[in-house]
Motif scaffolding. Structure first.
Motif, PDB file in Angstrom:
ATOM      1  N   ASN A 127       0.826  -1.142  -0.026  1.00 45.34           N
ATOM      2  CA  ASN A 127       0.051   0.116   0.146  1.00 45.34           C
ATOM      3  C   ASN A 127       0.912   1.115  -0.020  1.00 45.34           C
ATOM      4  OD1 ASN A 127       0.467   1.004   2.983  1.00 45.34           O
ATOM      5  ND2 ASN A 127      -0.145  -1.013   3.325  1.00 45.34           N
ATOM      6  N   ARG A 181      -5.760   6.454  -0.441  1.00 43.12           N
ATOM      7  CA  ARG A 181      -4.887   5.350   0.048  1.00 43.12           C
ATOM      8  C   ARG A 181      -5.017   4.350  -0.976  1.00 43.12           C
ATOM      9  NH1 ARG A 181      -4.314   3.551   5.369  1.00 43.12           N
ATOM     10  NH2 ARG A 181      -5.588   5.076   6.123  1.00 43.12           N
ATOM     11  N   GLN A 194      -4.059   0.459  -2.382  1.00 42.58           N
ATOM     12  CA  GLN A 194      -3.716  -0.992  -1.913  1.00 42.58           C
ATOM     13  C   GLN A 194      -3.631  -1.897  -3.003  1.00 42.58           C
ATOM     14  OE1 GLN A 194      -4.653  -2.535   1.931  1.00 42.58           O
ATOM     15  NE2 GLN A 194      -4.771  -0.690   2.962  1.00 42.58           N
ATOM     16  N   ASP A 250      -6.325  -0.104   6.986  1.00 41.53           N
ATOM     17  CA  ASP A 250      -5.937  -1.090   6.235  1.00 41.53           C
ATOM     18  C   ASP A 250      -6.491  -2.556   6.070  1.00 41.53           C
ATOM     19  OD1 ASP A 250      -3.949   0.608   5.013  1.00 41.53           O
ATOM     20  OD2 ASP A 250      -2.228  -0.012   6.208  1.00 41.53           O
TER      21      ASP A 250
END
Length: 236
Positions: free
Chosen positions: A51, A58, A60, A81
Motif C-alpha cells: 500500500n 490510500r 492498496q 488497512d
C-alpha cells in the motif's frame, strides 16, 4: 465516499474489469497501467508492494494465487488497512463464487472469464457501497465476516416448511430471506463458512428480481472448483 477498484491479470497485466463507487470518471488507461506497473517493477526486484498513500487517497495492491491482482483506491481519511484487506478478500471470493478458482488461476480464455465476471458486478458494487453506509443499506455482515439475520417469532414456525421444501427438491441446503437477512435456515446452510454465508446473502439481495432463478455458483471455501446450483424463489 469515492472508490476505484481495478482487477488485472498478473502475468499479462490485462484489465479484467474496473468498478467505481461515487461520482467519478472512469479510470484512465494511463493511470491503470501506472498502478500496475509500479507493482510489476517491485515484483521484478523481489519487493511486494502492499500500500501507499498520497495527499488525498490510500492505494492498496493485493495479489491472489499469482494470477489475479486487485488494486483499490479509497480516500485517505476513510477506512484502515485491515478493513480494506478484508474488503479485497471478499471481492476476490465473489469472483470465485461466479467463475470458479480454476478458471481464475489459469486464465486461458480471458474474454470468457471477463464475460463470466460480469455476474459478480452487483455483489462487488454492494461490497464497495459498504464503505459508505446509508439509511438504504442496513446490512453489515460482509464487514464482520458473517451473515445478517432477523430474530423473529415466526422463525420456528417456518423451519418445518423449509425442511420439507429442501427435502422435496433433494437438497439439504436452504434458507428463508427477508430484505437480505436470514430468517431461518437448515443446519447444513449454517454449516457453510461465514464468508460464504455473507456472499450468498449479498448475491440474493442484489440478484435481479424474478420469481424463480437457477444460478451455477462455486463456494469459495467449501467447493471453489466444483459448481453447485443456487435456486431462488421469490414471493411478493
Amino acid at each position: 465516499m469515492s472508490t476505484y477498484l481495478i482487477c488485472l491479470s498478473i502475468n499479462g497485466g490485462l484489465p479484467l474489469f474496473t468498478r467505481k463507487h461515487g461520482d467519478l470518471k472512469s479510470v484512465p488507461f494511463a493511470l491503470l497501467a501506472s498502478l500496475n506497473g509500479v507493482a510489476m517493477f517491485g515484483s521484478s526486484h523481489d519487493v511486494t508492494l502492499l500500500n501507499t498513500v498520497t495527499r488525498e487517497c490510500r492505494i492498496q495492491w493485493r495479489d491472489y494465487h499469482n494470477s489475479i491482482r486487485l488494486i483499490i483506491v479509497v480516500p485517505l481519511d476513510s477506512v484502515g488497512d485491515f478493513h480494506v484487506h478484508r474488503l479485497l478478500d471478499c471481492i476476490f471470493q465473489s469472483l470465485v463464487l461466479f467463475c470458479g478458482l480454476d478458471d481464475l488461476i489459469a486464465l486461458r480464455n480471458i474474454d470468457r472469464v471477463k464475460y463470466e465476471l460480469r455476474s459478480a458486478f452487483p455483489v462487488i458494487d454492494h461490497l464497495l457501497s459498504g464503505l459508505q453506509p446509508s439509511d438504504k443499506s442496513v446490512l453489515f455482515g460482509d464487514l464482520i465476516g458473517g451473515a445478517d439475520v432477523i430474530c423473529a417469532q415466526e422463525s420456528g414456525a417456518l423451519q418445518p416448511y423449509l425442511e420439507n421444501y429442501t427435502e422435496a427438491v433433494d437438497s439439504t441446503y436452504g434458507a428463508v430471506f427477508v430484505a437480505g437477512k436470514i430468517v431461518c435456515a437448515t443446519s447444513n446452510w449454517w454449516g457453510l463458512h461465514t464468508d460464504e454465508l455473507s456472499l450468498l446473502s449479498c448475491f440474493i439481495r442484489t440478484e435481479y428480481p424474478s420469481s424463480l432463478s437457477d444460478t451455477p455458483i462455486f463456494l469459495p471455501v467449501k467447493s471453489p472448483t466444483v459448481p453447485f446450483r443456487l435456486v431462488t424463489c421469490r414471493y411478493r
